[in-house]
Design a protein around this motif. Structure first.
Motif, PDB file in Angstrom:
ATOM      1  N   ASN A 587       0.809  -1.215   0.000  1.00 40.62           N
ATOM      2  CA  ASN A 587       0.000   0.000   0.000  1.00 40.62           C
ATOM      3  C   ASN A 587       0.843   1.266   0.000  1.00 40.62           C
ATOM      4  N   THR A 588       2.163   1.130  -0.195  1.00 45.33           N
ATOM      5  CA  THR A 588       3.046   2.286  -0.027  1.00 45.33           C
ATOM      6  C   THR A 588       2.669   3.440  -0.941  1.00 45.33           C
ATOM      7  N   PHE A 609      -6.124   5.134  -9.094  1.00 43.00           N
ATOM      8  CA  PHE A 609      -4.887   4.419  -8.814  1.00 43.00           C
ATOM      9  C   PHE A 609      -4.914   3.167  -9.687  1.00 43.00           C
ATOM     10  N   VAL A 610      -4.163   3.183 -10.793  1.00 42.67           N
ATOM     11  CA  VAL A 610      -4.299   2.157 -11.826  1.00 42.67           C
ATOM     12  C   VAL A 610      -2.998   1.369 -11.970  1.00 42.67           C
ATOM     13  N   ILE A 680      -8.048  -0.996 -11.742  1.00 43.37           N
ATOM     14  CA  ILE A 680      -8.206   0.134 -10.827  1.00 43.37           C
ATOM     15  C   ILE A 680      -8.020  -0.422  -9.424  1.00 43.37           C
ATOM     16  N   ARG A 681      -6.950   0.003  -8.784  1.00 35.24           N
ATOM     17  CA  ARG A 681      -6.568  -0.602  -7.514  1.00 35.24           C
ATOM     18  C   ARG A 681      -7.185   0.128  -6.326  1.00 35.24           C
ATOM     19  N   THR A 682      -7.471  -0.635  -5.305  1.00 32.04           N
ATOM     20  CA  THR A 682      -7.806  -0.107  -3.991  1.00 32.04           C
ATOM     21  C   THR A 682      -6.826  -0.730  -3.010  1.00 32.04           C
ATOM     22  N   LEU A 696     -12.230   9.089  -5.161  1.00 32.54           N
ATOM     23  CA  LEU A 696     -11.749   8.078  -6.106  1.00 32.54           C
ATOM     24  C   LEU A 696     -12.521   8.135  -7.419  1.00 32.54           C
ATOM     25  N   PHE A 697     -11.803   7.967  -8.513  1.00 29.23           N
ATOM     26  CA  PHE A 697     -12.372   7.959  -9.859  1.00 29.23           C
ATOM     27  C   PHE A 697     -12.455   6.506 -10.318  1.00 29.23           C
TER      28      PHE A 697
END
Length: 762
Positions: A587-588, A609-610, A680-682, A696-697
């Motif tokens: 998660n850095t 965040f892709v 698309i990351r979480t 978030l998009f």
């Protein structure tokens, strides 16, 4: 179209499963007592239990779980039942790994080199088909389902221990070795675990001293095996047979590659494997445990259609967007000149040109054609000067007496003060092919970059045998390295500002042996506008990992501050930041981005965040693609490969896109072309980002189209690439920094100054 994905069929939506409270000691105890009949796995604070072959006695409490809502638990259960069923049905096979589930084919026909090896080496050395099975939960077309992904690759097998090699008289000193260990209770269940531990420095009758990252250690020779590399195995083959036999084996493998990785053959083999794994005597195999959980697997891979229609972007050649081309950036450049022609301030670039004195004639001819073009050429008639609207190109040609490093550095050192805009350097092709000579190549590059001089290195072979296509690509690269923008793409203005930020990193480690410390990391960031203009790049200085967060945050904040000032961002502007992350570190990067947004409160920021990856198990096939004719020899290429832009949304957060179709392959030898995976990351794990959720998009379609469009922006070539410019640039920078790291007196921080806005890495 089809995926290499075979759907799993269930007759229920809920199921019962035994559970017990988790502790590490309790889990180990259960495995020790019941491992022969039961499977155990942990999820959260519970141990989940699957009874495959035991009696009906309950070990834990029965609880109800939902097939899809509890998909992580369902996935673990499927994996364990599949593994145990495989072992029951194919008892002669010993899988290499539990997950991803891998096993070698047992058929001699699947060993390419079997027929040409001496009888005493058959099955001891082989180049075999390795079959890999992975489980996925998907929502293709809105339908929730589980399925198995099947892949095939080829790997070396080398089953001769260092003990036997030593008795044969093979020299083990200086050889990289693997330590093979069988875990307790897994003998004949899983193949021994192998770790690359180090290099042998001394051998006795039964033991070896190995230099490892934990110091010098002694191991029994029977525990050690050679590293399975082409070089090491080839060396042993030459020892055990002859150089002729070694060459025959290696040439056979190389010659078979187009056939091995032929997409049509790959698809047919996957179907045969699926039939063997999931069906018996024409009926589906029932995978089940004694608790009532059961499933079958479909015989045919899932059929899919494009989730969206990806469009080739329009190429724009002036700020007013009145000069455009809908299909060819090269044609647009020839007709209109570059996008920034009116503002580009290096209209008479001066080039330092270094060649060997014995090749000066060909070198000057090459430079003349580069500047003025090739008469009657379809692509490079204008040359660098006229095609890119330059007033002149000034060549300062200097000679070297040899290809020694000192000769190059002597010439370059004369330009510490009066710096040219770019250097064109001739080197022999061996400088790139030979590891020792490559050091000279990177030392030349490092010296020029340290002086903030971009460099175009051209091999002697190209200088002596160039053509219009080569010159066209070199001219494009040169203009980009000078800081120019050849073309841009349309920008969707749904927000005030949009910036695409590529973030990559490289771990710095001393070697590839087990236990090597990865305690230092270097970060790389590239900033591009939504129309594809390269805004700037930044190298985060080499730091210990515990300081990476701080340094990356500082780099991003400085760059955002600079861009907001230069572009006149106004307070309360809505700004969309799309981060392309390559190989994220847990998660850095997400934590850094989250902090960046909290610290940049003067703007209304939305962000995505892709991740973009070539390393994934999903393959897309199009059985209606019968292939296209290769240029020249007329052979077929690209059978069963979908057209460029084919895509499938695997769920609401991930999509695969085929970047190279049959037409984009250069030759039939390229064989397979895999899609890229866009996600698309979480954050992973128990990460609380509730205060950022509204920022978030999530538009996967928009992001996918943008990434597809950015594959037309590499500026190394006019042809579209397999990866977007953000990913391409990050990879190129990372590779170059890694190669130049050991160059004496090289300081990569120099890249953060005069070269910050130039594509020096192309």
């Amino acid at each position: 179209m089809q995926l290499n994905y075979f759907p799993i069929k269930f007759d229920f939506n809920q199921y019962q499963i035994q559970t017990d409270q988790y502790s590490e000691a309790h889990l180990n105890d259960l495995r020790n007592r019941f491992n022969s009949t039961h499977s155990f796995f942990r999820n959260g604070g519970l141990i989940y239990i699957s009874n495959k072959d035991g009696d009906d006695t309950l070990i834990g409490d029965l609880e109800v779980r939902n097939l899809f809502e509890d998909n992580l638990i369902t996935s673990s259960l499927i994996k364990h039942i599949f593994f145990r069923t495989f072992k029951e049905r194919f008892s002669g096979y010993v899988p290499v790994d539990f997950y991803p589930f891998r096993f070698f084919s047992g058929k001699s026909k699947d060993d390419i080199i079997y027929d040409i090896l001496p009888d005493d080496l058959k099955d001891k050395i082989s180049y075999k088909k390795l079959i890999e099975i992975q489980l996925r939960y998907t929502e293709i077309g809105g339908k929730k389902q589980f399925g198995f992904l099947i892949n095939i690759r080829r790997n070396w097998v080398f089953n001769i221990s260092c003990y036997q090699l030593h008795t044969e008289g093979y020299n083990l000193i200086g050889i990289d070795v693997l330590l093979a260990e069988t875990f307790p209770g897994l003998d004949n269940v899983l193949a021994p675990n192998e770790e690359l531990i180090g290099v042998i420095i001394e051998v006795t009758a039964e033991t070896a001293k190995v230099e490892t990252n934990d110091g010098i250690k002694i191991y029994r020779l029977e525990q050690l095996f050679l590293k399975k590399s082409k070089l090491i195995i080839g060396d042993y083959l030459e020892f055990a047979t002859s150089q002729q036999k070694r060459d025959e084996v290696m040439n056979l493998i190389e010659g078979q590659r187009p056939e091995i990785y032929n997409t049509k053959r790959h698809f047919e083999e996957i179907q045969r494997i699926a039939n063997h794994l999931f069906f018996a005597e024409g009926s589906p195999v029932l995978f089940h445990n004694k608790d009532g959980f059961c499933f079958t697997v479909e015989k045919s891979p899932v059929n899919v259609v494009n989730s969206i229609e990806l469009r080739t972007p329009t190429f724009i050649f002036d700020p007013a967007a009145t000069k455009t081309n809908n299909s060819s950036p090269d044609a647009g450049l020839s007709n209109y000149g570059p996008y920034d022609s009116a503002t580009f301030d290096v209209k008479t670039p001066a080039f330092l040109c270094i060649c060997n004195r014995n090749n000066r004639g060909n070198f000057t001819r090459f430079l003349s054609s580069l500047k003025d073009g090739v008469p009657n050429s379809a692509y490079f008639k204008k040359g660098l000067q006229k095609k890119y609207d330059l007033q002149d190109v000034v060549f300062n040609i200097r000679e070297t007496g040899s290809y020694a490093l000192e000769e190059y550095l002597k010439v370059i050192s004369n330009y510490d003060e009066n710096k040219p805009h770019l250097a064109v350097i001739e080197i022999p092709g061996s400088f790139k092919r030979n590891a020792e000579s490559a050091k000279i190549y990177y030392q030349i590059k490092a010296k020029l970059l340290s002086l903030e001089i971009p460099v175009q290195i051209v091999t002697t072979e190209i200088i002596n045998n160039y053509n219009e296509y080569i010159l066209n690509s070199i001219a494009l690269q040169i203009y980009a390295k000078l800081g120019g923008t050849p073309w841009v793409l349309p920008s969707q203005r749904s927000v005030d500002r949009e910036i695409i930020i590529g973030i990559g990193h490289s771990w710095l480690r001393s070697n590839h042996y087990m236990g090597a410390e990865q305690n230092r990391v270097v970060g790389i960031t590239t900033f591009m506008s939504s129309d594809g203009q390269y805004l700037l790049g930044d190298k985060v200085k080499d730091v210990a990992f515990e300081f990476y967060f701080e340094e990356l945050l500082k780099s991003l904040k400085n760059s955002i501050t600079r861009l907001s000032t230069e572009q006149g961002w106004i307070e309360n502007d809505t700004v969309r930041l799309i981060f392309h992350i390559f190989k994220p570190i847990k998660n850095t990067e997400f934590e850094v981005v989250s902090q960046l947004i909290r610290d940049t409160s003067q703007f209304r920021i939305k962000f995505a965040f892709v991740t973009i990856s070539n390393f994934h198990p999903v393959v897309l096939f199009d059985t209606s693609q019968l292939g296209v004719r290769s240029y020249g020899n007329g052979g077929l290429k690209g059978q069963f490969i979908p057209r460029r832009g084919s895509n499938v949304f695997l769920d609401e957060k991930s999509c695969i896109v085929q970047m190279f179709g049959a037409n984009e392959l250069k030759t039939a030898k390229q064989a397979m072309s895999k899609p890229v995976l866009i996600t698309i990351r979480t954050p992973q794990g128990n990460y609380d980002n509730s205060d950022l959720n509204h920022l978030l998009f999530h538009d996967l379609g928009y992001i996918t189209q943008q990434i597809f469009s950015f594959t037309y922006l590499s500026w190394r070539s006019f042809l579209p690439g397999e990866e977007p410019a953000t990913m391409k640039y990050s990879n190129l920078i990372s590779k170059l920094l890694g190669k130049m790291r050991d160059v004496p007196n090289w300081d990569a921080d120099c890249l953060n100054y005069g070269l910050k806005r130039k594509k020096w890495f192309l």
